[in-house]
Motif scaffolding. Structure first.
Motif, PDB file in Angstrom:
ATOM      1  N   ASN A 145       0.824  -1.224   0.000  1.00 52.99           N
ATOM      2  CA  ASN A 145       0.000   0.000   0.000  1.00 52.99           C
ATOM      3  C   ASN A 145       0.855   1.270   0.000  1.00 52.99           C
ATOM      4  OD1 ASN A 145       0.874  -0.180   2.622  1.00 52.99           O
ATOM      5  ND2 ASN A 145      -1.169  -0.560   3.493  1.00 52.99           N
ATOM      6  N   PHE A 146       2.041   1.211   0.665  1.00 54.88           N
ATOM      7  CA  PHE A 146       2.858   2.429   0.694  1.00 54.88           C
ATOM      8  C   PHE A 146       3.422   2.744  -0.693  1.00 54.88           C
ATOM      9  CE2 PHE A 146       5.367  -1.171   2.146  1.00 54.88           C
ATOM     10  CZ  PHE A 146       6.537  -1.101   1.400  1.00 54.88           C
ATOM     11  N   TRP A 147       3.628   1.690  -1.457  1.00 55.52           N
ATOM     12  CA  TRP A 147       4.144   1.917  -2.803  1.00 55.52           C
ATOM     13  C   TRP A 147       3.065   2.503  -3.716  1.00 55.52           C
ATOM     14  CZ3 TRP A 147       4.686  -1.129  -7.680  1.00 55.52           C
ATOM     15  CH2 TRP A 147       5.730  -0.662  -8.457  1.00 55.52           C
ATOM     16  N   MET A 150       2.816   6.108  -3.045  1.00 54.24           N
ATOM     17  CA  MET A 150       3.860   6.929  -3.663  1.00 54.24           C
ATOM     18  C   MET A 150       3.638   7.115  -5.145  1.00 54.24           C
ATOM     19  SD  MET A 150       7.070   5.549  -1.734  1.00 54.24           S
ATOM     20  CE  MET A 150       7.120   5.830  -0.006  1.00 54.24           C
ATOM     21  N   VAL A 153       1.104   9.705  -5.496  1.00 51.90           N
ATOM     22  CA  VAL A 153       1.635  11.031  -5.191  1.00 51.90           C
ATOM     23  C   VAL A 153       2.472  11.540  -6.366  1.00 51.90           C
ATOM     24  CG1 VAL A 153       3.313  12.265  -3.757  1.00 51.90           C
ATOM     25  CG2 VAL A 153       1.570  10.831  -2.694  1.00 51.90           C
ATOM     26  N   ALA A 165       0.049  16.338  -1.615  1.00 51.79           N
ATOM     27  CA  ALA A 165       0.783  15.122  -1.295  1.00 51.79           C
ATOM     28  C   ALA A 165       0.700  14.780   0.187  1.00 51.79           C
ATOM     29  CB  ALA A 165       2.236  15.249  -1.716  1.00 51.79           C
ATOM     30  N   VAL A 256      -1.572   2.791   9.745  1.00 53.75           N
ATOM     31  CA  VAL A 256      -0.266   3.002  10.354  1.00 53.75           C
ATOM     32  C   VAL A 256       0.730   3.495   9.305  1.00 53.75           C
ATOM     33  CG1 VAL A 256       1.650   1.784  11.436  1.00 53.75           C
ATOM     34  CG2 VAL A 256      -0.686   1.271  12.110  1.00 53.75           C
ATOM     35  N   VAL A 257       0.714   2.865   8.150  1.00 55.68           N
ATOM     36  CA  VAL A 257       1.643   3.230   7.083  1.00 55.68           C
ATOM     37  C   VAL A 257       1.154   4.463   6.328  1.00 55.68           C
ATOM     38  CG1 VAL A 257       2.691   2.421   4.944  1.00 55.68           C
ATOM     39  CG2 VAL A 257       2.377   0.840   6.843  1.00 55.68           C
ATOM     40  N   THR A 260       1.334   7.810   8.004  1.00 54.31           N
ATOM     41  CA  THR A 260       2.709   8.282   8.102  1.00 54.31           C
ATOM     42  C   THR A 260       3.132   8.938   6.790  1.00 54.31           C
ATOM     43  OG1 THR A 260       3.177   6.472   9.603  1.00 54.31           O
ATOM     44  CG2 THR A 260       5.066   7.589   8.631  1.00 54.31           C
ATOM     45  N   ILE A 261       2.788   8.292   5.668  1.00 56.89           N
ATOM     46  CA  ILE A 261       3.188   8.838   4.372  1.00 56.89           C
ATOM     47  C   ILE A 261       2.535  10.190   4.107  1.00 56.89           C
ATOM     48  CG2 ILE A 261       3.004   8.517   1.875  1.00 56.89           C
ATOM     49  CD1 ILE A 261       3.198   5.519   2.380  1.00 56.89           C
ATOM     50  N   VAL A 272       2.819   4.932  15.272  1.00 59.71           N
ATOM     51  CA  VAL A 272       4.207   4.952  14.793  1.00 59.71           C
ATOM     52  C   VAL A 272       5.049   5.891  15.643  1.00 59.71           C
ATOM     53  CG1 VAL A 272       5.687   5.557  12.853  1.00 59.71           C
ATOM     54  CG2 VAL A 272       3.563   4.319  12.460  1.00 59.71           C
TER      55      VAL A 272
ATOM     56  N   LEU B 218       8.661   1.928   7.719  1.00 56.66           N
ATOM     57  CA  LEU B 218       8.350   2.765   8.876  1.00 56.66           C
ATOM     58  C   LEU B 218       9.574   2.969   9.775  1.00 56.66           C
ATOM     59  CD1 LEU B 218       4.879   1.293   9.872  1.00 56.66           C
ATOM     60  CD2 LEU B 218       5.323   3.527   8.867  1.00 56.66           C
ATOM     61  N   MET B 220      11.091   0.462  11.334  1.00 53.26           N
ATOM     62  CA  MET B 220      11.050  -0.489  12.433  1.00 53.26           C
ATOM     63  C   MET B 220      11.596  -1.852  12.038  1.00 53.26           C
ATOM     64  SD  MET B 220       7.569   0.791  13.855  1.00 53.26           S
ATOM     65  CE  MET B 220       7.577   2.555  13.950  1.00 53.26           C
ATOM     66  N   TYR B 237      11.636   8.044  -1.158  1.00 51.63           N
ATOM     67  CA  TYR B 237      10.496   8.951  -1.046  1.00 51.63           C
ATOM     68  C   TYR B 237      10.940  10.351  -0.650  1.00 51.63           C
ATOM     69  CZ  TYR B 237       5.708  10.390  -0.144  1.00 51.63           C
ATOM     70  OH  TYR B 237       4.513  11.031  -0.180  1.00 51.63           O
ATOM     71  N   ILE B 240      11.846  12.226  -3.660  1.00 53.39           N
ATOM     72  CA  ILE B 240      10.897  12.009  -4.747  1.00 53.39           C
ATOM     73  C   ILE B 240      10.795  13.210  -5.687  1.00 53.39           C
ATOM     74  CG2 ILE B 240       8.771  12.817  -3.650  1.00 53.39           C
ATOM     75  CD1 ILE B 240       7.693   9.946  -4.606  1.00 53.39           C
ATOM     76  N   ILE B 247      11.823   5.170  -6.578  1.00 52.64           N
ATOM     77  CA  ILE B 247      10.884   4.294  -5.867  1.00 52.64           C
ATOM     78  C   ILE B 247      10.481   3.100  -6.723  1.00 52.64           C
ATOM     79  CG2 ILE B 247       9.926   6.154  -4.438  1.00 52.64           C
ATOM     80  CD1 ILE B 247       7.373   5.896  -6.211  1.00 52.64           C
TER      81      ILE B 247
END
Lengths: 314, 279, 345
Positions: A145-147, A150, A153, A165, A256-257, A260-261, A272, B218, B220, B237, B240, B247
């Motif tokens: 999901n974080f990819w 990005m 974005v 963003a 959570v991810v 943060t992004i 986090v 993250l 971690m 990122y 970016i 990426i």
């Protein structure tokens, strides 16, 4: 009758709540060595350590500790942040509204688009839409999901400059701003769920459309469109309801991810941050409340399933 | 059904078999990574930062002039390690628990099922995050956490299969003719639960890679100088605005590996139960 | 014989349906022709795999899309070829003029809709009615098919009804728009024996009341004897014998028909006789025997039967009976003088 059924299911939820809270609570047991030293750092004074031990009730047997913690938790007391001293319960609930808005929109994305793709794919077999739907259902579930976030974005914020963003505007403040800020995170968060729902509903719908009662519907003069919507969909949705429930849980975990992004001030970001700040009580509180949320959603899923399927006796 | 039979049918599932080969290659690359990388993946070259792909740097360089290709290659190690953790830990803890609960039945089984169901309800990433935070932030602990999170699924699977096998007539008759529980377990239960456990294991590769990259993303999981695709994406990122392409490589590597795990799982599922084919 | 009543309502000519598989072409229905007159109950009889269901579903055009009709196949309904209608025109006929009931009422009703709603759907699809009128029609139909306490039953879900009740609901649904042709595909096969008789009686009574034509598909000659006027016997996608029920039961001409009749358990006078079955089984549709498709199982087959295929021809000058056999049986099932002795003894 229905009330009784509700009550019975509610009673069933209690052991789940107890076990999951125990799991969350026992995180503290996993801290290697003296948890207080780990929490406060090697340089903490002995008085400070002793005071912390007392505050956390670490001198009691573990089940007593859990009992006390639970009792306080029920009363909305999850302790104070080790880092800021702020009451954990307030900190978490204060951020819950943000996360809830995000998760809600992301679920709209995954359920709405998932249903759209599944239905068009079944209605137009071997069409372009069918191939797109199949492609999405295979690919989508495998993308981190974080990819996805990005890539969105890079495309929509940096290249096209359409959407911001980072940042978040609550729906209560500004509706247009809300949709502008929530769209990218919600899509990133909902992408996996969308793929899973597309895949699951598509196969379920294909199976149902071959059922005898659909043939009966055709023999009554029902059109294909109507046979899918009126006869196939509700039956096909039954197993998918559970998938949607799981998707809800995954979306809550995914915040959570994603938060943060996109620098969204919700509970995911809080989780986090509290890990990075070694704020263990805060982390415990966030995780606890998020898990309770997931369990509530699972409970609702159960009820919705029973309401959709008349064969389930209350 | 024998493993041999499953494997024969698995080979005819083309996409799954190609994915399996892909995972095999990734694993070999991971083992020999230091020999394959053209550059030291952590060697900085500040005179050649953010370089475009070229003959000498196939995927270009990052903001510190490090060779991206070498870093992606080294990233396979972290991903494969996480996958191994996510298979070995639940295999050695979850499966025995499941078999015992299923074999004993009764109240022990009831209690066990409640616990497993409850833990499965917790979103995996939250659980992994909590465990990592408690154990202390490190790549090692993140992998242990990923392994622990996978335990209940394996336990539930093993229990279900054991329950099913336990009531099969041939197991019953083996019991009557005096076969002990250990014999039954090795002769009947283990061979029977192997195929579905295999499916779960390959799906767990996907879960492990996703979880590891997420945690590393993250901050971690992998800590510099450890290399993970997740932390590479995180570093990319921050650059970016300068070079969005950074990426792409670790992201594609992650997506392909996750996909391969899912495909292998799907293929195995069909190989075990051909009726699923049409879906 | 003179009134327009005798004009066929449905006329099937050279209906030929095939499926191409990776192993070859299967022809579930091989150039069959028959007709149904208004108010007539025609039974289409055969073992499973004889093509009777495919030929019935082609009237509704509800076969799987893999099944293709050969050009020249004609299903004339009131003079229109159904196979050439647009899907939309076809839809207007389904449930309205031609309706169908199926084998297993357990799976033929939508499990998540109330039965009242499912019956009303047929009405609403073809008639402009208010909700109140639709409800009255549904109540009336439920009463007609013998469902007690219809007011309460209409808000039941299918799983709350017994198998027989569900089949009654199916019948109510099929009759909702007063169709002219009812296709009943094994309507009693999935039901208990006592319920079977009730459902058959219901169908016969409703037929007499409404004058509807019925095409009854069954493998059970007992059912045929109960209600049919005329019988078509199908084997391997072809019609091998046709005649009125009386003629057929009195004097089966095709050895297959005789075999089918012998395998029906009978509770009448001479029930002492052994229950016979037809030797062998239905041939693989990919490897149909040469000549007469039945010759491998036929006790009377000669070498000639395995070479040349008999066609459906008139059996006698004075009746409409037809049979496709080189050695049709004589009166009372005696072997006709051409036939060889049995090679199965």
């Amino acid at each position: 009758m229905f009330f009784k059924f509700l009550l019975r299911r509610l009673i069933y939820v209690i052991p789940t709540l107890l076990i999951t809270t125990l799991v969350v609570f026992s995180f503290i047991l996993l801290i290697p060595g003296d948890p207080v030293v780990a929490l406060l750092g090697e340089n903490a004074t002995p008085e400070k350590i002793a005071q912390m031990r007392e505050q956390l009730g670490l001198n009691d047997p573990i089940l007593v500790q859990y009992g006390n913690w639970l009792l306080h938790a029920i009363h909305g007391d999850l302790g104070k942040s080790i880092f800021t001293g702020q009451p954990v319960f307030e900190a978490v609930t204060g951020r819950l509204a943000v996360t809830f808005q995000l998760v809600f929109i992301s679920m709209l994305v995954s359920v709405g688009l998932g249903m759209f793709f599944a239905i068009t794919s079944v209605y137009f077999p071997n069409s372009v839409m069918d191939y797109i739907a199949r492609f999405i259902s295979i690919l989508g579930a495998s993308l981190p999901n974080f990819w996805v976030a990005m890539l969105l974005v890079v495309f929509f914020s940096l290249t096209l400059n359409w959407l911001p963003a980072t940042g978040f505007i609550s729906i209560t403040e500004n509706t247009a701003g809300f949709f502008k800020t929530v769209l990218l995170p919600a899509i990133s968060l909902g992408a996996v769920g969308m793929a899973v729902i597309t895949r699951h509903l598509r196969s379920s719908l294909l199976e149902v459309m071959g059922a005898d009662f659909v043939r009966t519907a055709y023999s009554k003069g029902v059109s294909r469109w109507r046979s899918i919507f009126n006869h196939g969909l509700r039956n096909a949705m039954l197993p998918v309801v559970t998938t949607i429930g799981i998707g809800f849980g995954n979306a809550i975990g995914g915040t959570v991810v994603i938060e943060t992004i996109f620098a969204i001030p919700g509970t995911g970001q809080l989780a986090v941050n509290s890990i990075l700040q070694r704020d263990f009580t805060m982390l415990q509180g966030v995780v606890l409340i998020l898990i309770v949320l997931v369990i509530i959603i699972n409970f609702i899923t159960d009820i919705v399933y029973a309401l959709l399927d008349p064969r389930i006796e209350y | 059904m024998s493993i041999k039979e499953v494997m024969r049918r698995f080979r005819s599932e083309r996409l799954a078999f190609v994915s399996f080969i892909f995972l095999l290659i990734i694993s070999i690359v991971a083992i020999f990574a230091p020999l394959i990388t053209p550059y030291n993946p952590n060697a900085q070259n500040l005179s050649n930062i953010l370089a475009n792909p070229s003959f000498s740097h196939w995927m270009g360089t990052d903001n510190l002039g490090r060779d991206i290709f070498s870093r992606v290659i080294m990233g396979t190690r972290t991903a494969i390690q996480a996958s191994l953790f996510a298979i070995i830990i639940p295999l050695s803890i979850g499966v025995p628990i499941g078999i015992i609960a299923g074999y004993l039945g009764g109240i022990i089984d009831d209690i066990f099922m409640r616990i497993v169901d409850a833990i499965i309800a917790i979103p995996g990433i939250l659980l992994a995050l909590g465990i990592t935070a408690a154990l202390g932030i490190s790549l090692w602990n993140a992998m242990i956490a990923i392994g622990i999170v996978a335990i209940p699924q394996f336990a539930r699977l093993a229990r279900g299969q054991t329950l099913q096998v336990r009531t099969e007539p041939y197991v019953e008759s083996a019991k009557i003719s005096g076969a002990g529980p250990i014999w039954t377990m090795f002769k009947h239960i283990i061979p029977n639960i192997s195929p579905p456990v295999l499916v779960q294991a390959s799906v767990n590769i996907s879960f492990a890679v996703l979880a590891e990259t997420s945690l590393s993303f993250l901050g971690m999981g992998a800590q510099s100088p450890q290399i993970s695709w997740g932390s590479m994406i995180q570093q990319a990122y921050s650059m970016i605005n300068l070079n969005p392409w950074l990426i792409v490589y670790p992201g594609v590597a992650t997506a392909l590996t996750v996909m391969a795990g899912n495909f292998v799982g799907d293929g195995l599922r069909v190989a075990i139960d051909p009726k699923l084919k049409k879906l | 014989m003179t009134s327009k009543e005798e004009w066929p309502l449905l006329e099937v000519k050279n209906l030929h349906a095939s499926i191409s598989t990776t192993k070859g072409n299967i022809i579930p229905v091989n150039s069959i022709s028959y007709s149904i007159k208004p108010g007539e109950i025609v039974a289409l009889v055969g073992e499973s795999g004889s093509g009777k269901s495919v030929s019935a579903l082609s009237i509704m055009r509800l076969n799987a899309p893999e099944i293709k009709y050969k050009s020249g196949s004609v299903i004339n309904y009131k003079g229109k070829n159904l196979l050439e209608l647009k899907e939309k025109e076809m839809r207007r006929l389904r449930g309205n003029e031609i309706s169908m009931i199926f084998q297993d009422p357990m799976f033929s009703l939508n499990p998540v809709h109330r039965i009242g709603k499912q019956i009303a759907e047929t009405v609403k699809l073809h008639r402009k009615v208010t909700p109140k009128e639709a409800k009255d029609i549904v109540l009336d139909l439920l009463k007609k098919v013998g469902i007690p306490d219809p007011e309460r039953r209409m808000s039941n879900y299918p799983h709350q009804l017994s198998g027989g009740m569900r089949q009654r609901v199916m019948i109510a649904m099929a009759l909702a728009c007063q169709p002219t042709l009812l296709i009943a595909d094994e309507p009693t096969t999935a039901l208990d024996v006592t319920i079977q008789a009730q459902i058959l009686t219901l169908i016969r009574n409703l037929q007499e009341e409404t004058g509807i034509s019925v095409l009854l598909i069954t493998h059970d000659l007992g059912v045929v004897a109960e209600i049919a006027d005329r019988v078509l016997v199908m084997y391997c996608g072809k019609i091998v014998e046709e005649g009125t029920v009386d003629e057929l039961f009195e004097n089966p001409l095709h050895p297959y028909t005789k075999g089918l009749m012998a395998s029906v358990p009978e509770l009448s006078e001479h029930s002492k006789r052994r229950l016979e079955t037809i030797p062998g089984s239905v041939p693989n549709p990919l490897e149909l025997p040469k000549g007469c498709n039945f010759c491998d199982r036929c006790p009377y087959a000669s070498e000639e039967c395995g070479e040349k295929e008999p066609v459906l021809t008139k059996a006698s000058a004075e009746s409409d009976r037809q049979v496709a056999c080189w050695y049709p049986l004589g009166k009372k099932g005696e072997i006709n003088h051409y036939a060889k002795t049995s090679n199965f003894s």
